[in-house]
Design a protein around this motif. Structure first.
Motif, PDB file in Angstrom:
ATOM      1  N   LYS A 321       0.854  -1.211   0.000  1.00 33.22           N
ATOM      2  CA  LYS A 321       0.000   0.000   0.000  1.00 33.22           C
ATOM      3  C   LYS A 321       0.885   1.254   0.000  1.00 33.22           C
ATOM      4  O   LYS A 321       0.637   2.207  -0.736  1.00 33.22           O
ATOM      5  N   LYS A 329      -6.134   1.788  -1.575  1.00 31.83           N
ATOM      6  CA  LYS A 329      -6.769   2.661  -0.578  1.00 31.83           C
ATOM      7  C   LYS A 329      -6.574   2.115   0.831  1.00 31.83           C
ATOM      8  O   LYS A 329      -6.361   2.864   1.778  1.00 31.83           O
ATOM      9  N   ASP A 330      -6.674   0.786   0.970  1.00 35.13           N
ATOM     10  CA  ASP A 330      -6.614   0.204   2.321  1.00 35.13           C
ATOM     11  C   ASP A 330      -6.200  -1.267   2.219  1.00 35.13           C
ATOM     12  O   ASP A 330      -6.476  -1.923   1.211  1.00 35.13           O
ATOM     13  N   GLU A 341      -8.086  -3.089  -0.671  1.00 31.68           N
ATOM     14  CA  GLU A 341      -9.088  -2.233  -1.302  1.00 31.68           C
ATOM     15  C   GLU A 341      -8.385  -1.242  -2.221  1.00 31.68           C
ATOM     16  O   GLU A 341      -7.485  -0.514  -1.795  1.00 31.68           O
ATOM     17  N   LYS A 343      -8.351   1.940  -5.239  1.00 32.97           N
ATOM     18  CA  LYS A 343      -8.988   3.264  -5.301  1.00 32.97           C
ATOM     19  C   LYS A 343     -10.160   3.301  -6.270  1.00 32.97           C
ATOM     20  O   LYS A 343     -10.978   4.210  -6.191  1.00 32.97           O
ATOM     21  N   SER A 344     -10.236   2.354  -7.216  1.00 36.36           N
ATOM     22  CA  SER A 344     -11.388   2.333  -8.130  1.00 36.36           C
ATOM     23  C   SER A 344     -11.675   0.898  -8.542  1.00 36.36           C
ATOM     24  O   SER A 344     -10.781   0.045  -8.501  1.00 36.36           O
ATOM     25  N   ARG A 368     -14.175  -3.401  -5.496  1.00 32.77           N
ATOM     26  CA  ARG A 368     -12.912  -2.710  -5.254  1.00 32.77           C
ATOM     27  C   ARG A 368     -11.915  -3.515  -4.449  1.00 32.77           C
ATOM     28  O   ARG A 368     -10.794  -3.054  -4.207  1.00 32.77           O
TER      29      ARG A 368
END
Ligand SMILES: Cc1ncc(COP(=O)(O)O)c(C=O)c1O
Length: 400
Positions: A321, A329-330, A341, A343-344, A368
């Protein structure tokens, strides 16, 4: 047959209900599977949290083949030694006093809902079930009534008496429990199908406190996270609480169809002869497999292994990450249920399909999230291999 021939035949004869990978799997061993053309994959889907001991574990193979030579099926009109033995092991290692065996996860939840209603009927005529809005409890009509709306489209009317609340929030549950007709709250300790959603640390404890205060049952669906996946035999053990009813399936049978719901005596005694049943549930083959699974998890120290491998995997995903802040994102997980996760949805879809192309089986969840469900036998070697593939895919995506 070649992969291509199997895929063509599937298209011709099977109902089109699955978004399948263009892969026909032929063989599995440990953490790996091979397709019909001989291509090897590291399997971090594990039949969606089923093959917790990896593929074709010798203890399961021995137990099942031995049972097939002895007794394959009898009706539940008779007692079966292996059924009693597996029930005893589940009871000895959980909050529960009694077990009912069935064949799948959705069927376990159906039975649990019936048991909650039977208990509720005898305790003030209560029948309503509070559940989380984006949960997944199965595809049959009762379990579907407690499942994410997107799976319900086209199948209404569903079962009445279900109240959906947001997951991970306590106030909506408190409000829902002001309805005197509620008999139970049904939750996943971690939401798997919803994208590996882990609630705040005290969530289950807060829900348990409320359900006790309101004298309502707490039912936990451990179908995906039970049987060692989170580093404990059952996920509720992380939170210092005990449910009244718990459902299991998936890894319970180690690849042989098997489900169960477990309950305390106070609840289970409301099931009496004739009120619930199944022809194949508790089948001796499934019971032998289940015994091999639970004994191997305990004897081989797979709970500690899942906890430490999971912590290592999460640490390495966190570094990924950090290396790709524009894409990831996560990252999150508990034991060996983990999610990345993106970002899109576009990035996530691309990452999953590139990873599969490079030989790492993983699933895209809730558009996602790359969900990772390694077998509990996976160690640093397999995790390093997966990390290398994920890192490579993101490197390519970043350069695209
Ligand atoms: C938490 C949970 N409950 C229930 C089910 C349904 O299980 P089955 O597919 O065996 O009916 C699943 C399946 O993914 C699940 O993850």
């Amino acid at each position: 047959m070649s992969s291509e021939e199997t895929i063509a035949e599937s298209g011709e004869y099977l109902m089109n209900t699955y978004g399948r990978y263009p892969i026909a799997l032929a063989r599995g061993k440990g953490c790996r599977v091979w397709d019909e053309d001989g291509k090897e994959y590291l399997d971090f889907i594990t039949g969606i949290a089923v093959n917790n001991l990896g593929h074709c574990h010798p203890n399961i193979v021995r137990a099942v083949t031995g049972q097939c030579k002895t007794l394959m099926q009898v009706s539940n009109l008779f007692h079966v030694e292996k059924q009693a033995e597996l029930a005893r092991l589940l009871v000895e290692n959980s909050f529960a006093d009694k077990v009912f065996f069935c064949n799948s996860g959705t069927e376990a939840n159906e039975g649990a809902i019936k048991l909650a209603r039977k208990w509720g009927g005898a305790n003030g005529g209560r029948y309503k079930i509070v559940h989380a809005r984006d949960s997944f409890h199965g595809r049959t009509l009762g379990a579907l009534s407690a499942t994410n709306k997107k799976y319900q489209a086209g199948f209404k009317p569903l079962l009445p008496g279900f109240k959906a609340v947001p997951y991970g929030k306590i106030e909506p549950i408190e409000k829902a429990l002001s309805d005197e007709k509620v008999c139970a709250v049904l939750l996943e300790p971690i939401q798997g199908e919803n994208g590996v959603v882990i609630p705040y640390e005290n969530y289950l404890r807060d829900v348990r406190r409320l359900t006790r205060k309101k004298k309502v049952l707490l039912m936990l669906d451990e179908i995906q996270v039970g049987m060692g996946r989170t580093g404990k035999l059952f996920a509720y053990e992380h939170y210092g609480i005990e449910p009244d009813i718990m459902t299991l399936a998936k890894a319970l049978g180690g690849g042989i169809p098997c489900g169960a719901f477990l309950a305390t005596d106070r609840v289970a005694r409301h099931f009496t002869p004739g009120v619930h049943g199944t022809t194949l549930g508790g089948n001796p083959i499934a019971m032998s497999a289940g015994l091999a699974v639970i004994r191997t998890i305990m004897e081989d120290g797979l709970l500690d292994r899942a906890a430490s491998s999971g912590a290592y995997f999460l640490e390495r995903l966190a570094a990924i990450k950090e290396a790709h802040p524009g894409l990831v994102k996560d990252v999150r997980g508990k034991g060996l249920i983990l999610g990345v996760e993106f970002k899109s949805p576009g990035i996530a879809k691309d990452a999953v399909s590139r990873a599969v192309g490079k030989g790492l089986l993983t699933i895209l969840t809730e558009q996602r999230v790359m969900r990772l469900l390694p077998p509990l036998i996976a160690g640093e070697k397999e995790i390093d291999e997966a990390i290398e593939i994920i890192g490579e895919t993101l490197g390519e995506a970043g350069n695209a």
